[in-house]
Design a protein around this motif. Structure first.
Motif, short mmCIF file in Angstrom:
data_model
loop_
_atom_site.label_atom_id
_atom_site.label_comp_id
_atom_site.label_asym_id
_atom_site.label_seq_id
_atom_site.Cartn_x
_atom_site.Cartn_y
_atom_site.Cartn_z
N THR A 59 0.83 -1.20 0.00
CA THR A 59 0.00 0.00 0.00
C THR A 59 0.87 1.25 0.00
O THR A 59 1.84 1.36 0.77
N THR A 66 2.18 1.28 9.41
CA THR A 66 1.35 1.48 10.60
C THR A 66 2.02 2.50 11.50
O THR A 66 3.20 2.36 11.82
N THR A 120 4.35 -2.71 7.04
CA THR A 120 3.53 -2.43 5.86
C THR A 120 2.24 -3.25 5.95
O THR A 120 1.99 -3.90 6.97
N ASN A 121 1.45 -3.23 4.89
CA ASN A 121 0.20 -4.01 4.89
C ASN A 121 0.43 -5.51 4.74
O ASN A 121 -0.50 -6.30 4.93
#
Length: 314
Positions: free
Chosen positions: A250, A260, A266-267
């Motif tokens: 993302t 986050t 990351t995602n």
């Protein structure tokens, strides 16, 4: 199979490598065509803690690299052409080496400053041409400076540089600026900033001792002129180096990786991002190094939680 592969170097990637190597995880660091990142094109670095007399950018990066190697980090030079983040272990394809696999990845590929692409520009980076006001503004105390750009970044850099420069000339290709109204108003209210709008940069004029000025064309009259200056700051944006990820992580609207808040996650669980590839605000060596430390600790805890490594003794 590796515990961790770090893609990219610079202060972020090398700090991650130091921490993970000290933890006994033997990270593999994949260097691109410019090992060390943007600091390798910087001359003297005076704002990195621990060096009261300053240090040359390439020397600082080589010191960090040797420190990581001392603790067991391995280095590989090559282009990452493809990644598969759909499942663990992740697959990283490196030109000339083929497919490599790792339980975790750290992305520290940075962001590349956009350049004008005119004669004399690249040759004089570090000799009067810069893309970072915070990094290099101090060197132009009492001097005349040109800032090229018309967005918020250009307005911000022009205002910042007036702390040091005797005069800042803002050059923009168009007669109108893309910057937000409030940023324009701040710049126009600054008595040290003068304006040279509707001018197309043609060439960086330089001599043996560095930059002499910027040759521009008046778009209305077609006439060419030389705007004399001691330094030229190009402020037309940065491009995060994420193309090789092929949209698997993302990003925000400008292409920077989203993490986050308060972490480097990351995602995709097990993939972490640090340095300028996820930071469009600060873009400093020391802040990049800080996120590199965070990424290493996040990565180590992820491996422990997934029983991929024994509990750390670092």
């Amino acid at each position: 199979m590796r515990h961790t592969i770090i893609i990219g170097t610079g202060p972020a990637g090398l700090t991650s490598a130091i921490y993970l190597a000290r933890a006994g995880l033997h990270p593999l660091v994949i260097e691109g065509p410019e090992p060390g990142g943007q600091l390798t094109t910087t001359t003297e670095v005076e704002n990195f803690p621990g060096f009261p007399e300053g240090i040359m950018g390439p020397e600082l990066m080589e010191n960090m690299r040797q420190q990581a190697k001392r603790f067991g980090a391995e280095f590989m030079s090559g282009w990452v052409t493809k990644t598969d983040l759909s499942k663990r272990p992740f697959t990283v394809t490196v030109d000339g080496y083929g497919d490599l696999q790792a339980e975790t990845l750290i992305i520290s590929t940075g962001a590349s400053a956009k350049y004008l692409g005119i004669p004399g520009e690249r040759e004089n980076v570090g000799r009067g041409v810069s893309t970072c006001a915070t990094c290099d503004g101090f060197f132009f105390r009492g001097k005349k400076i040109i800032v090229v750009g018309g967005g918020d970044s250009a307005m911000e850099e022009a205002n910042f540089l007036t702390r040091f420069a005797s005069e800042v000339v803002l050059v923009n290709r168009r007669s109108e600026l893309r910057a937000s109204k409030i940023m324009q108003e701040r710049a126009r209210a600054n008595a040290k900033i003068s304006w040279s709008l509707d001018r197309t940069p043609l060439e960086v004029a330089a001599g043996d001792l560095g930059v002499k000025g910027l040759k521009v064309r008046n778009n209305e009259t077609g006439e060419e002129e030389l705007i004399e200056a001691d330094g030229i700051f190009v402020a037309i944006g940065h491009t995060p180096n994420t193309k090789f990820l092929d949209g698997q992580l993302t990003t925000d609207e400008t292409g920077y990786l989203v993490v986050t808040p308060g972490t480097t996650e990351t995602n995709v669980p097990g993939v972490f991002a640090c340095g300028d590839v996820q930071d469009h605000k600060y873009r400093q060596a020391i802040s990049a190094a800080g996120t590199g430390c965070m990424a290493a600790l996040d990565c180590e805890r992820f491996l422990e939680a997934n029983e991929a490594v024994p509990v750390s003794v670092s």
